[in-house]
Write an enzyme that holds these catalytic residues in place. Structure first.
Site, PDB file in Angstrom:
ATOM      1  CB  VAL A  11      -3.809  11.582   2.515  1.00 41.60           C
ATOM      2  CG1 VAL A  11      -4.645  10.441   1.935  1.00 41.60           C
ATOM      3  CG2 VAL A  11      -3.134  12.355   1.385  1.00 41.60           C
ATOM      4  CE  LYS A  98       3.077   9.524  -4.416  1.00 44.77           C
ATOM      5  NZ  LYS A  98       2.755  10.682  -3.549  1.00 44.77           N
ATOM      6  CD  GLU A 122      -7.083   3.479  -8.897  1.00 42.08           C
ATOM      7  OE1 GLU A 122      -6.397   4.209  -9.651  1.00 42.08           O
ATOM      8  OE2 GLU A 122      -7.454   2.343  -9.221  1.00 42.08           O
ATOM      9  N   GLY A 127      -3.805   9.922  -7.445  1.00 44.87           N
ATOM     10  CA  GLY A 127      -4.620  10.635  -6.478  1.00 44.87           C
ATOM     11  C   GLY A 127      -6.078  10.265  -6.666  1.00 44.87           C
ATOM     12  CB  ILE A 129      -6.847  10.221 -11.865  1.00 44.71           C
ATOM     13  CG1 ILE A 129      -6.686  11.736 -11.869  1.00 44.71           C
ATOM     14  CG2 ILE A 129      -7.182   9.723 -13.264  1.00 44.71           C
ATOM     15  CD1 ILE A 129      -5.493  12.211 -12.686  1.00 44.71           C
ATOM     16  N   GLY A 180       0.676  25.832  -1.238  1.00 45.70           N
ATOM     17  CA  GLY A 180       0.583  24.499  -0.651  1.00 45.70           C
ATOM     18  C   GLY A 180       0.690  23.383  -1.668  1.00 45.70           C
ATOM     19  CG  ASP A 194       5.511  12.221  -6.703  1.00 41.99           C
ATOM     20  OD1 ASP A 194       5.153  11.705  -5.633  1.00 41.99           O
ATOM     21  OD2 ASP A 194       4.711  12.525  -7.610  1.00 41.99           O
ATOM     22  CE  LYS A 198       2.418  10.325  -7.894  1.00 44.95           C
ATOM     23  NZ  LYS A 198       1.882  11.691  -8.107  1.00 44.95           N
ATOM     24  N   GLY A 296      -4.046  16.126  -3.521  1.00 46.98           N
ATOM     25  CA  GLY A 296      -4.949  16.910  -2.696  1.00 46.98           C
ATOM     26  C   GLY A 296      -5.669  16.048  -1.685  1.00 46.98           C
TER      27      GLY A 296
END
Length: 397
Positions: A11, A98, A122, A127, A129, A180, A194, A198, A296
């Site tokens: 990232v 997160k 955000e 991600g 969105i 990946g 995860d 969120k 991603g």
């Protein structure tokens, strides 16, 4: 203006790329350029950004020319310490972390306010969105009744593969790793952790109170078999890992993550592969859905850079919530239909739950209950040899 990046992994690299590639567009929108001056990482790199990498965060912390830090380290160790230091130094912080936001968000928001800067995240939920800003701003006139969604691309890819390719959970997970989509240690993904972090953030913003991850039940997809996938499909359902937070009738709230049978008529049933989707129900808008790539390099980096632009320009609304936990109830209070697959007969099922809808009979029996609470589901299951148990989405209240 100058910014810094903490952590130069997937990232962090994406943030640098987006800032460089879209430099002209960013300057056009802001009226001034944004430049990545420093990157903090203990590793050495080659290539375009290598000369900007330093190992000592104090260089960023003490640089008056750096106005904002993008934190892409992850976890709650170094990332937590560096974030507090950056905010205390009067620098905006943007993150995709997160875990850090879910566990320490209220503290960091208060620290940002104290120092006259912003803490924006955000990218931590969807991600690429946009979901947090629309939830806080565009739907700000609503009372949020419920937020639910597919919040983890790895598990959604696995479940999609089990349906479309007829492969086992283990084989689908191996394919996800090869492409990946899954980490070497996929525990946080496949066990629902995860997605749980969120849904905590979404609950915080929806209801204004801190929802701590340790009180939110998180169940993953490791127990789902091809038998369950086939039975669900034949009955008109898709199996999805769904996170939900719900406003209860008395004003309290609840939240959880668990696999669900989702009716094919529901839009979440058709969210496939690594895509994510979030449905927000407002008392004025009804259901609104946000859909797209939930992870991603470039989608997540896009959300980070957009947050950075907002903070540097000084516009927008700082998302926030109280440090108080408010009224949180066990999600077992919710009523819904439940799916069970048992090693037993139809008479066993009927004896435990009285009225059931049979999906499969034989040595293993699969059925749906009437709408019952989680407490009733737990009690009925005690007398059965349960092989699989899931909620049904859309039948809840």
């Amino acid at each position: 203006m100058n910014i810094a990046i903490m952590g130069f992994g997937v990232v962090g690299t994406g943030v640098a790329k987006v800032t460089e590639v879209n430099a002209k567009e960013i300057e056009k929108r802001l009226g001034f350029p944004v430049y990545v001056k420093t990157i903090v990482d203990v590793r050495t790199f080659e290539g375009q950004f290598a000369d900007r990498v330093v190992a000592d965060f104090a260089i960023v912390e003490n640089d008056p020319e750096i106005s904002l830090v993008v934190e892409t380290i992850g976890g709650v160790g170094v990332a937590y310490a560096f974030t507090k230091r950056a905010l205390a130094a009067g620098k905006h912080v943007v993150t995709a972390n997160k875990q850090l936001v879910a566990e320490h968000g209220s503290e960091l928001l208060a620290l940002a306010k104290e120092n006259g800067v912003q803490y924006l995240f955000e990218a931590s939920v969807g991600g690429g969105i946009p979901i947090l800003h629309p939830l806080v701003q565009c739907m700000g006139a609503n009372q949020i009744e419920e937020v639910c969604g597919i919040l983890n691309g790895t598990t959604n890819y696995i479940l999609t593969s089990m349906v479309s390719d007829g492969v086992s959970f283990e084989d689908a997970l191996a394919a996800a790793k090869a492409k990946g989509y899954a980490e070497a240690d996929p525990t946080a993904d496949v066990e629902g952790i995860d997605a749980g972090r969120k849904i905590c953030i979404l609950s915080n913003l929806s209801y204004g109170y801190q929802t701590r991850p340790e009180v939110v039940p998180m169940e993953g997809i490791t127990k789902i078999t091809l038998d369950d996938v086939r039975i669900a499909h034949d009955a008109g359902y898709a199996i999805k890992l769904v996170g939900r937070t719900v406003r209860l009738e008395d004003g309290d709230r609840t939240a959880y993550v668990a696999p669900h049978l989702v009716p094919h008529s529901h839009p979440l049933a058709h969210v496939e592969d690594v895509n994510n989707a979030v449905v927000v129900r407002g008392n004025a808008t009804g259901d609104v859905m946000f859909y797209g790539k939930g992870a991603g390099e470039m989608p997540t980096a896009s959300a980070c850079v957009s947050d950075a632009m907002e903070a540097l320009a000084g516009y927008g609304t700082q998302p926030t919530w109280s440090e108080e936990t408010g009224g949180f109830q066990d999600p077992k209070v919710l009523k819904t239909q439940y799916y069970f697959r048992i090693d037993g007969s139809l008479s066993d099922a009927a004896q435990a739950f009285h009225q059931v809808s049979v999906l499969q009979e034989g040595a293993q029996t699969a059925f749906l209950t009437e709408e019952i609470s989680g407490y009733e589901a737990e009690e009925g299951a005690k007398a059965l040899n349960v092989l699989a148990q899931m909620r049904v989405l859309g039948a809840s209240k």
